[in-house]
Design a protein around this motif. Structure first.
Motif, PDB file in Angstrom:
ATOM      1  N   GLY A   2      42.378  89.402  12.667  1.00  0.00           N
ATOM      2  CA  GLY A   2      43.245  90.267  11.886  1.00  0.00           C
ATOM      3  C   GLY A   2      44.244  90.999  12.764  1.00  0.00           C
ATOM      4  O   GLY A   2      44.171  90.976  13.989  1.00  0.00           O
ATOM      5  N   VAL A   3      45.198  91.672  12.117  1.00  0.00           N
ATOM      6  CA  VAL A   3      46.196  92.450  12.831  1.00  0.00           C
ATOM      7  C   VAL A   3      46.538  93.662  11.979  1.00  0.00           C
ATOM      8  O   VAL A   3      46.584  93.571  10.750  1.00  0.00           O
ATOM      9  CB  VAL A   3      47.457  91.597  13.125  1.00  0.00           C
ATOM     10  N   GLU A   4      46.756  94.797  12.621  1.00  0.00           N
ATOM     11  CA  GLU A   4      47.095  96.018  11.893  1.00  0.00           C
ATOM     12  C   GLU A   4      48.588  96.278  12.019  1.00  0.00           C
ATOM     13  O   GLU A   4      49.136  96.306  13.116  1.00  0.00           O
ATOM     14  CB  GLU A   4      46.314  97.209  12.451  1.00  0.00           C
ATOM     15  N   LEU A   5      49.247  96.476  10.879  1.00  0.00           N
ATOM     16  CA  LEU A   5      50.687  96.691  10.861  1.00  0.00           C
ATOM     17  C   LEU A   5      51.015  98.170  10.700  1.00  0.00           C
ATOM     18  O   LEU A   5      50.313  98.899  10.012  1.00  0.00           O
ATOM     19  CB  LEU A   5      51.332  95.917   9.707  1.00  0.00           C
ATOM     20  N   SER A   6      52.116  98.584  11.329  1.00  0.00           N
ATOM     21  CA  SER A   6      52.646  99.937  11.155  1.00  0.00           C
ATOM     22  C   SER A   6      53.727  99.892  10.082  1.00  0.00           C
ATOM     23  O   SER A   6      54.664  99.096  10.167  1.00  0.00           O
ATOM     24  CB  SER A   6      53.241 100.436  12.473  1.00  0.00           C
TER      25      SER A   6
END
Length: 249
Positions: A2-6
Motif C-alpha cells: 500500500g501507499v499513503e497519499l497526502s
C-alpha cells in the motif's frame, strides 16, 4: 504494497455540491500544477501528491499505479458524501485515471486523463531513469524536464511559474521519484469501463496529441499550468454534464 497519499484542498469546501479530485505529474507538486486552474473551475477540488513530491511523505517501499488507485478510491469514498465525483490527472496522475476508469464501481463518475496514455514510454526507459536519479539525484532531471514539460516559449513568457515547478522537481526526494518511475515501468491500463476523456497539449512530446479526444492549443505536457483557463473550461463542461447527464429516449 500500500501507499499513503497526502491530500490538499485546492478550492471550494466540503459543502460544495460536487467534488473534483486532481492528480500530479511525476516530479511536480499538485498545488503548483493545479491551484490556479482549480480556483477557476468551481466546486470542491482536492489534489493528491506522490510520495516524496510536494506535501507527500517520502517512501522507500515499492508501489504500483494500482496501489495509488486503491488508496485514492478509499480516501475519496470518505470525502464524497453522496456527491457526484470526477477525477482529472496529468501524466502519472493520468495513468492513475486510466486505472480508475478500468474499474467498475468506486466513487468516480467520469475520468479525465491529461497528457497521459494507457502506457507511457517503455519499461526500459523508466528503469534507466530510476537508476540515474538514484545515482545523481532529481536536479539532474531539471534541464530535460524544462524541454519536455512546456510548450515553446512558455519558460520565457512565464519564468516564475516554470521556475517554481522546476525547483519543486529538484527538491523531490530521489528514492521516491525513482519508485514512481518503476511504477510507470510496470503499468499498462486495461479497457476503460467508465466515461473517460483524454486531453493532450498540441506540443506534448511525451504523449501524442493524436491520441486525444481534445487537443489543447499552445500547451505542452502540463496544460493545467500552461493554460489553466482552457483546462478549467473543459473540466467545467465535464462537471456540468455529470450533474445534468444527457438522457436518451
Amino acid at each position: 504494497m500500500g501507499v499513503e497519499l497526502s491530500l490538499t484542498r485546492l478550492a471550494g469546501s466540503d459543502s460544495s455540491d460536487r467534488l473534483l479530485v486532481v492528480g500530479p505529474s511525476l516530479g511536480t507538486s499538485v498545488a503548483m500544477l493545479w491551484r490556479t486552474c482549480a480556483q477557476t473551475i468551481g466546486g470542491e477540488v482536492i489534489g493528491w501528491d506522490l510520495p516524496g513530491h510536494g506535501a507527500g511523505s517520502s517512501t522507500t517501499e515499492p508501489f504500483t499505479v494500482q496501489d495509488i488507485a486503491d488508496e485514492l478510491t478509499n480516501r475519496t469514498n470518505a470525502l464524497a458524501n453522496g456527491r457526484p465525483v470526477a477525477y482529472a490527472g496529468v501524466s502519472f496522475g493520468g495513468a492513475v485515471g486510466f486505472e480508475l476508469a478500468s474499474r467498475h464501481g468506486g466513487p468516480f463518475d467520469v475520468i479525465v486523463c491529461i497528457g497521459a496514455a494507457k502506457r507511457i514510454g517503455t519499461p526500459e526507459m523508466w528503469h534507466e531513469r530510476a537508476a540515474v536519479v538514484r545515482r545523481l539525484g532529481t536536479p539532474v532531471m531539471v534541464e530535460g524536464s524544462a524541454q519536455r514539460w512546456f510548450a515553446p516559449g512558455f519558460v520565457a513568457r512565464e519564468p516564475q511559474t516554470a521556475g517554481g515547478l522546476l525547483r519543486a522537481l529538484a527538491d523531490t526526494e530521489r528514492e521516491s521519484y525513482a519508485l514512481v518511475c518503476e511504477a510507470l515501468a510496470g503499468f499498462e491500463a486495461g479497457v476503460s469501463v467508465k466515461p473517460t476523456k483524454v486531453l493532450v497539449g498540441e506540443h506534448d512530446v511525451v504523449v501524442s496529441p493524436e491520441s486525444a479526444d481534445r487537443v489543447l492549443r499552445g500547451c505542452g505536457h502540463l496544460p493545467p499550468v500552461e493554460d489553466p483557463v482552457a483546462v478549467a473550461g473543459v473540466l467545467a463542461e465535464v462537471l456540468e454534464e455529470m450533474r445534468c447527464p444527457t438522457t436518451t429516449a
